[in-house]
Design an enzyme around this catalytic site. Structure first.
Site, short mmCIF file in Angstrom:
data_model
loop_
_atom_site.label_atom_id
_atom_site.label_comp_id
_atom_site.label_asym_id
_atom_site.label_seq_id
_atom_site.Cartn_x
_atom_site.Cartn_y
_atom_site.Cartn_z
N GLU A 253 16.98 0.04 -0.68
CA GLU A 253 16.80 0.82 0.55
C GLU A 253 17.24 0.00 1.74
OE1 GLU A 253 12.66 1.64 0.90
OE2 GLU A 253 12.87 3.65 0.11
N LYS A 255 16.61 -1.94 5.04
CA LYS A 255 15.43 -2.52 5.71
C LYS A 255 15.58 -2.23 7.20
CE LYS A 255 12.51 -6.62 5.97
NZ LYS A 255 12.29 -6.83 7.39
N ARG A 260 5.98 -0.82 11.31
CA ARG A 260 5.42 -0.07 10.20
C ARG A 260 4.47 1.01 10.71
NH1 ARG A 260 4.84 -2.40 5.00
NH2 ARG A 260 4.49 -0.72 3.52
N ARG A 293 0.63 -1.21 11.24
CA ARG A 293 0.51 -2.09 10.08
C ARG A 293 -0.89 -2.69 9.96
NH1 ARG A 293 4.75 -6.42 8.39
NH2 ARG A 293 3.47 -7.86 7.26
N GLU A 322 8.76 3.36 8.58
CA GLU A 322 9.08 2.47 9.68
C GLU A 322 9.54 3.32 10.86
OE1 GLU A 322 8.71 -0.83 9.03
OE2 GLU A 322 10.01 -1.93 10.41
N PHE A 361 9.49 5.97 3.92
CA PHE A 361 10.03 5.47 2.66
C PHE A 361 9.04 5.55 1.50
CE2 PHE A 361 9.25 1.63 5.37
CZ PHE A 361 8.10 1.16 4.75
N ARG A 432 1.02 -8.58 -1.23
CA ARG A 432 2.36 -9.13 -1.03
C ARG A 432 2.84 -9.58 -2.39
NH1 ARG A 432 4.82 -10.47 3.46
NH2 ARG A 432 2.98 -10.53 4.79
N LYS A 438 12.26 -8.40 0.15
CA LYS A 438 13.24 -8.28 1.23
C LYS A 438 14.32 -9.29 0.89
CE LYS A 438 9.86 -10.81 3.84
NZ LYS A 438 8.99 -10.98 4.93
P1 AMP Z 1 8.70 -8.58 6.99
O1 AMP Z 1 8.09 -7.97 8.21
O2 AMP Z 1 9.91 -9.43 7.29
O3 AMP Z 1 7.67 -9.21 6.09
O4 AMP Z 1 9.32 -7.40 6.11
C1 AMP Z 1 8.53 -6.39 5.59
C2 AMP Z 1 8.52 -5.22 6.56
O5 AMP Z 1 9.77 -4.58 6.58
C3 AMP Z 1 7.60 -4.12 6.14
O6 AMP Z 1 6.27 -4.39 6.49
C4 AMP Z 1 8.13 -2.93 6.89
O7 AMP Z 1 7.54 -2.86 8.17
C5 AMP Z 1 9.59 -3.26 7.07
N1 AMP Z 1 10.51 -2.35 6.37
C6 AMP Z 1 11.66 -1.89 6.90
N2 AMP Z 1 12.30 -1.09 6.05
C7 AMP Z 1 11.54 -1.00 4.92
C8 AMP Z 1 11.66 -0.31 3.68
N3 AMP Z 1 12.72 0.45 3.40
N4 AMP Z 1 10.67 -0.47 2.77
C9 AMP Z 1 9.60 -1.25 3.03
N5 AMP Z 1 9.42 -1.93 4.18
C10 AMP Z 1 10.38 -1.81 5.13
#
Ligand code: AMP
Length: 571
Positions: A253, A255, A260, A293, A322, A361, A432, A438
């Protein structure tokens, strides 16, 4: 239970250091809690309200100092309290050092710590509830009055833990895991059942009560509730290699670079939170609630999300997604979204300045069915069934090139990158885990010489497509050893340019295969360097991707085999 008993327990726990001893003490507290169990399961963690609740006491530290000063007597001011705090560093210690109204006289009869205190746990909970409820003009005075009333009846340890509770500084070493284990232990139920019930409810008090009154079956029948947020499933960093090694294909998907949101919607009204006495302070049940979030209620700040949902969602549901800020359809940095989340006034004006788009999503609940234990592709299908706009695209692939192409497109459209998800996975709130990755950006790139290529096929027949990459094997730049081929990360337009650049250096052709004189240097990203007999260097790049042409570099200044070896060793 008297608040004094709770304070004594808190003081005992604070002296303990072993987790098992702490859990045992909390277990005993729960066993003795009776009708106070709901409250004690929160207080012991330093929480006044359930974890899912956006409610706060909304009282600044200065007002708290004021209340302490008033209870301490006429010769103590809020400034004195603050000064003392600066000295000792713990508001509990400061509060415990005063001789409050309720203590005077009683202390003289030698009651000792906690004795004589008639304040009960339930009273403290009720008073703090009323404190949180105070709103509008004069509310700060009312809050100070309530707090003063409580301190006035508190003795040393009671005051210590009351002050810490009110200022969210309990710090006696009781975390979520301790409360989970103590609940299981006290009421003889499996810890897994407690864990699952906590995941769906985010309510330690309610879970403890159900464990005690209804046992394992009761816990297992606890479900998600429309209107009560759960923790978001989280991702960790990972590579395409990690995903494809461990899973049966990867769900890929975009990102999105936003914030969130968890959306709860029920056309019949989300009366769960509103009807609960400790719930959000709404009089009218809403159809839609949006949580951040951190499970904070951000509904009022995001009217376009509410409108979108009310227009496009056709069933009661809980969605995960998101929210992205856009300007004419182009994504803006995520700080813009956060500014909108925090906005309390003039929301309509803010909305004109920064537009928000929703990309949903995931789907945790749809039309009466919880989907936490349903595999991702099916959850996504349900999402598409219930929401007819603003759904992210989910592509399942086990082809690294295809995945790299999706990533290139995502980056070119201004998104942050891609997420890789295990198609076989449940939705695990608050975890987590390894099921959502990611994709890590390539950390280190290599500058490699192009020593061969292949003509493309079909639409790309007139372009050189796949490029053979080599590292320099001597200082002079006369000898090269191959270590991989790159075909991904390149658009059609770029392929035409690269063909023009490389064609003059073609030495020999054999069918589609072309040998190229070492003249052109590519910067190449990759996930890993592996030892491999496939190429003459003895190494192979895992998932190489084209980054750029290094016009500024000649083959003599390209990366050496020695550097490749060193990077391979450091992995
Ligand atoms: P990070 O904030 O770098 O830990 O990355 C995780 C965050 O990416 C999640 O908490 C979401 O807010 C965001 N995110 C963006 N696109 C997506 C997606 N397609 N699926 C899940 N999380 C996503």
């Amino acid at each position: 239970m008297n608040f004094g008993e709770f304070a004594d327990t808190a003081a005992e726990i604070e002296e303990l250091s072993a987790d098992t001893e702490i859990a045992e003490r909390v277990t005993t507290l729960f066993e003795q809690a009776d009708s106070d169990l709901l409250v004690l399961a929160r207080f012991v963690q330093g929480r006044v309200f359930p974890a899912w609740s956006s409610r706060t006491l909304d009282i600044g530290p200065n007002y708290c100092y004021e209340a302490i000063a008033r209870a301490a007597g006429t010769n103590v001011s809020a400034d004195d309290v603050e000064e003392k705090l600066a000295e000792v560093g713990d508001i509990g210690e400061v509060a415990a050092s005063y001789d409050f109204g309720g203590q005077q006289g009683l202390g003289a009869f030698g009651g000792g710590s906690g004795a004589g205190g008639d304040l009960t746990v339930a009273e403290v909970a009720d008073e703090l509830d009323a404190l949180a409820d105070a709103e509008g003009s004069g509310s700060q005075d009312k809050k100070i009055d309530i707090l003063f009333g409580l301190f006035n009846r508190a003795d040393g340890d009671e005051a210590r833990y009351l002050a810490r509770l009110v200022l969210s500084e309990m710090r006696i070493g009781v975390g979520e895991g301790t409360v989970r284990d103590a609940t299981a232990q006290a009421f003889d139920v499996p810890v897994e059942s407690v864990e699952r019930a906590l995941q769906v409810s985010n309510d330690y008090g309610e879970v403890a009560r159900v464990a005690r009154d209804e046992g394992e079956d009761g816990l297992d029948s606890m479900d998600l509730e429309l209107g009560r947020p759960v923790q978001a499933m989280l991702a960790q960093a990972g590579t395409v290699g990690d995903a494809l090694d461990d899973w049966d294909g990867a769900a890929v998907e975009i990102k999105y670079d936003g914030a969130r949101v968890q959306i709860h919607h029920d056309p019949a009204g989300l009366d769960w939170a509103a009807s609960d006495e400790t719930g959000a302070n709404d009089s009218e049940p809403r159809e839609t609630a949006v949580f951040s979030r951190n499970m904070e209620d951000v509904t009022d700040a995001l009217p376009e999300v509410v409108e979108h949902v009310e227009q496009h969602l056709n069933a009661p549901a809980i969605l995960d997604g998101e929210v992205v800020a856009t300007d004419d359809g182009n994504p803006l940095p995520f700080q813009e979204v956060l500014r909108r989340f925090r906005r309390k006034h003039d929301v309509e004006r803010a909305r004109e300045e920064v537009e928000l788009d929703l990309f949903a999503f995931d789907c945790l609940h749809a039309d009466g069915r919880d989907l936490l234990r349903t595999p991702l592709p099916e959850r996504h299908e349900r999402l598409e069934d219930v929401l007819d706009a603003g759904v992210s695209e989910l592509q399942i692939s086990d082809d690294p090139e295809e995945i790299a192409d999706i990533e290139t497109q995502a980056l070119e459209s201004g998104h942050e990158g891609i997420m890789l998800k295990n198609p076989d996975s449940d939705y695990s709130p608050g975890r987590r885990g390894k099921n959502w990755l990611k994709r890590k950006p390539d950390v280190e790139t290599l500058d490699l010489v192009v020593t061969g290529a292949e003509w493309g096929e079909g639409r790309r027949a007139s372009f050189l497509g796949t490029f053979l990459l080599s590292a320099r094997a001597d200082d002079a730049g006369d000898e090269f050893e191959t270590l991989g081929k790159v075909a991904t990360g390149i658009t059609d337009e770029k392929l035409a340019d690269l063909t023009d650049l490389l064609e003059p250096h073609v030495r020999t052709e054999d069918g589609q295969q072309v040998e190229i004189a070492p003249e052109v240097v590519f910067e190449v990203g990759y996930e890993e360097i592996q030892e491999s007999p496939t190429y003459s260097s003895g190494y192979a790049l895992r998932f190489p991707r084209f980054v750029s042409v290094r016009d500024d570099k000649t083959p003599e200044s390209a990366d050496s085999l020695e550097r490749v070896e060193r990077l391979a060793d450091e992995q």
